[in-house]
Write an enzyme that holds these catalytic residues in place. Structure first.
Site, short mmCIF file in Angstrom:
data_model
loop_
_atom_site.label_atom_id
_atom_site.label_comp_id
_atom_site.label_asym_id
_atom_site.label_seq_id
_atom_site.Cartn_x
_atom_site.Cartn_y
_atom_site.Cartn_z
N SER A 103 109.88 18.81 10.18
CA SER A 103 109.52 19.41 8.89
C SER A 103 110.74 19.99 8.20
CB SER A 103 108.49 20.52 9.12
OG SER A 103 108.32 21.29 7.95
N THR A 153 106.70 14.33 1.31
CA THR A 153 105.33 14.87 1.24
C THR A 153 104.98 15.15 -0.21
OG1 THR A 153 105.49 15.79 3.46
CG2 THR A 153 103.82 16.75 2.02
N LYS A 225 104.06 10.59 2.10
CA LYS A 225 102.99 11.20 2.90
C LYS A 225 102.08 12.04 2.02
CE LYS A 225 102.35 14.51 6.74
NZ LYS A 225 102.00 15.79 6.11
N HIS A 249 97.04 16.53 4.59
CA HIS A 249 97.76 17.70 5.07
C HIS A 249 96.90 18.48 6.08
CE1 HIS A 249 101.64 19.64 3.67
NE2 HIS A 249 101.22 20.58 4.50
N ILE A 283 92.92 13.02 14.35
CA ILE A 283 92.98 12.06 15.46
C ILE A 283 92.98 12.85 16.77
CG2 ILE A 283 94.46 10.36 16.62
CD1 ILE A 283 93.59 9.07 14.14
N ARG A 284 91.93 12.72 17.54
CA ARG A 284 91.80 13.52 18.76
C ARG A 284 91.48 12.68 19.99
NH1 ARG A 284 93.96 16.05 15.52
NH2 ARG A 284 93.35 18.04 14.56
C1 FNR Z 1 101.24 20.90 8.73
N1 FNR Z 1 101.50 19.76 7.96
C2 FNR Z 1 102.71 19.64 7.34
N2 FNR Z 1 103.02 18.50 6.63
C3 FNR Z 1 104.22 18.37 6.06
O1 FNR Z 1 104.46 17.34 5.43
N3 FNR Z 1 105.17 19.34 6.18
C4 FNR Z 1 104.95 20.49 6.86
O2 FNR Z 1 105.82 21.33 6.97
C5 FNR Z 1 103.68 20.67 7.43
N4 FNR Z 1 103.39 21.81 8.10
C6 FNR Z 1 102.21 21.93 8.79
C7 FNR Z 1 102.00 23.04 9.57
C8 FNR Z 1 100.85 23.13 10.35
C9 FNR Z 1 100.64 24.34 11.23
C10 FNR Z 1 99.88 22.10 10.31
C11 FNR Z 1 98.63 22.16 11.15
C12 FNR Z 1 100.08 21.01 9.51
C13 FNR Z 1 100.51 18.65 7.91
C14 FNR Z 1 100.71 17.68 9.07
O3 FNR Z 1 101.86 16.90 8.91
C15 FNR Z 1 99.54 16.68 9.19
O4 FNR Z 1 99.27 16.10 7.95
C16 FNR Z 1 98.27 17.28 9.76
O5 FNR Z 1 98.51 18.33 10.64
C17 FNR Z 1 97.52 16.18 10.51
O6 FNR Z 1 96.30 16.62 10.92
P1 FNR Z 1 95.94 17.08 12.44
O7 FNR Z 1 96.45 16.05 13.41
O8 FNR Z 1 96.57 18.42 12.60
O9 FNR Z 1 94.46 17.13 12.36
C1 LAC Z 2 101.85 24.06 5.76
C2 LAC Z 2 103.12 23.75 5.00
C3 LAC Z 2 104.32 24.44 5.43
O1 LAC Z 2 100.96 23.22 5.78
O2 LAC Z 2 103.32 22.39 4.92
O3 LAC Z 2 101.70 25.19 6.27
#
Ligand code: FNR
Ligand code: LAC
Length: 350
Positions: A103, A153, A225, A249, A283-284
């Site tokens: 990230s 993203t 994304k 997300h 996805i689990r």
């Molecule tokens: C995210 N996600 C995310 N996406 C991104 O592009 N940049 C980021 O910094 C973050 N940060 C982030 C933090 C946390 C705590 C979570 C849970 C998610 C989204 C992540 O890439 C993704 O899209 C989802 O988490 C996918 O879903 P599942 O597998 O968590 O259900």
């Molecule tokens: C989040 C951001 C940092 O979902 O992408 O918390």
């Protein structure tokens, strides 16, 4: 690995604020729940009497071979859950033969991840900041450090309203910092409050032209994304994206959007073979991976479960999540009469 038990155990180790930040979604968390539920609504239509004595999970992403169609989605702030942070997660992904997506708001820097895991296949998730010079600085660092793709993203023009974070007062504890964002300008202090950070870091004026603009500044392939519609996916590909990642997300942005499982087929049809299509969200199970491939994804990306593994047992814990999910996927392939990712066609789901 029992993911529910793993999450419960991680919860015991983490502060309520950190646990809730990771587990939570936006507003009423409708999409958060639906992301998981939607996969199970697709019924599998297995073949029988195929020789499934061996199955092959290998695939390639953007020309690079992978051990399985299961990769690590970008998530922020890994040092909140384990002192080794993203270095441990990157190590886990490398051990599993998977992509690690770092990230923008990681707590271990681009350079330190590359140094800690030189053998890894790292992609860099980019937030285009309103400050374009800062954005290009990040891109150039990722390229110099050997990262092999940029994941742009696009579902975050502003941050979704996470009510749990409001209730807990989530912010980064002292000593845990967005490592990539330090040092661009001397004397600059980056906010440790996600909402304030997002207000300066995310650029709400972004358009599809950002893809062409980025391509002028990097030779890395661009994965877009956060796409949920075929028309948007086609526009991204026309603008030069090498891949599109269907994502909402993890239900953290606009609540009430469709589950990624339900968006996937439309996006895959719109993109065709002009670019690769990936999916993340909910996805689990190995059978979810099979469903995703059947609905048109080349690969899936996993977010929260990897963080639960990391919280419990560092790199080994995160690796176990990835390798166990791969083992489940292999079993699902066998039970469905599928011998390779290429054989996971649309006839397998209804
Ligand atoms: C995210 N996600 C995310 N996406 C991104 O592009 N940049 C980021 O910094 C973050 N940060 C982030 C933090 C946390 C705590 C979570 C849970 C998610 C989204 C992540 O890439 C993704 O899209 C989802 O988490 C996918 O879903 P599942 O597998 O968590 O259900
Ligand atoms: C989040 C951001 C940092 O979902 O992408 O918390």
């Amino acid at each position: 690995v029992d993911l529910a038990a793993l999450e419960a155990s991680a919860r015991e180790r983490l502060s309520e604020a950190t646990y809730s930040y990771i587990a939570g979604g936006a507003d009423d968390e409708l999409t958060l729940a639906d992301n998981v539920a939607a996969w199970s609504r697709y019924r599998l239509r297995p073949h029988v009497l195929r020789d499934v004595s061996t199955v092959d999970l290998t695939t390639s992403l953007l020309g690079t071979p992978m051990s399985s169609p299961i990769q690590v989605a970008p998530t922020a702030y890994h040092r909140l859950v384990h002192p080794d942070g993203e270095a441990a997660t990157a190590k886990a992904a490398a051990a599993a033969g998977s992509v690690f997506t770092l990230s923008t708001v990681s707590t271990v820097s681009i350079e330190d991840v590359a140094k800690a895991v030189p053998e890894g296949r790292h992609w860099f998730q980019l937030y285009v900041h309103s400050d374009r010079d800062l954005t290009i600085w990040l891109v150039q660092r990722a390229e110099a450090a050997g990262f092999s793709a940029l994941v742009l993203t696009v579902d975050t023009p502003v941050i979704g309203r996470r009510r749990r974070d409001g209730a807990t007062g989530f912010s980064l504890p002292p000593g845990i910092e967005p490592a990539n964002l330090i040092g661009f300008r001397e004397g600059r202090t980056e906010s440790t409050n996600l909402v304030d950070f997002a207000a300066t870091a995310f650029d709400p004026s972004l358009t599809v032209d950002a893809i062409g603009w980025l391509r002028e500044h990097t030779r890395l392939p661009i994965v877009v994304k956060g796409v949920l519609r075929g028309d948007d996916a086609a526009a991204c590909v026309a603008a030069g994206a090498s891949a599109v990642q269907v994502s909402n997300h993890g239900g953290r942005q606009l609540d009430g959007v469709l589950a990624t499982a339900d968006a996937l087929a439309e996006v895959a049809a719109a993109v065709g073979d002009r670019a690769e299509v990936y999916v993340d969200g909910g996805i689990r199970r190995g059978s979810d991976v099979l469903r995703a491939l059947a609905l048109g994804a080349r690969s899936v990306f996993v977010g929260r479960p990897v963080l639960w593994g990391l919280a419990n047992n560092g790199a080994d814990g995160a690796r176990a999540v990835l390798t166990d999910l791969a083992a489940e996927t292999a079993r699902a392939f066998q039970l469905a009469g599928v011998r390779s990712c290429a054989e996971a066609g649309s006839d397998l789901v209804s």
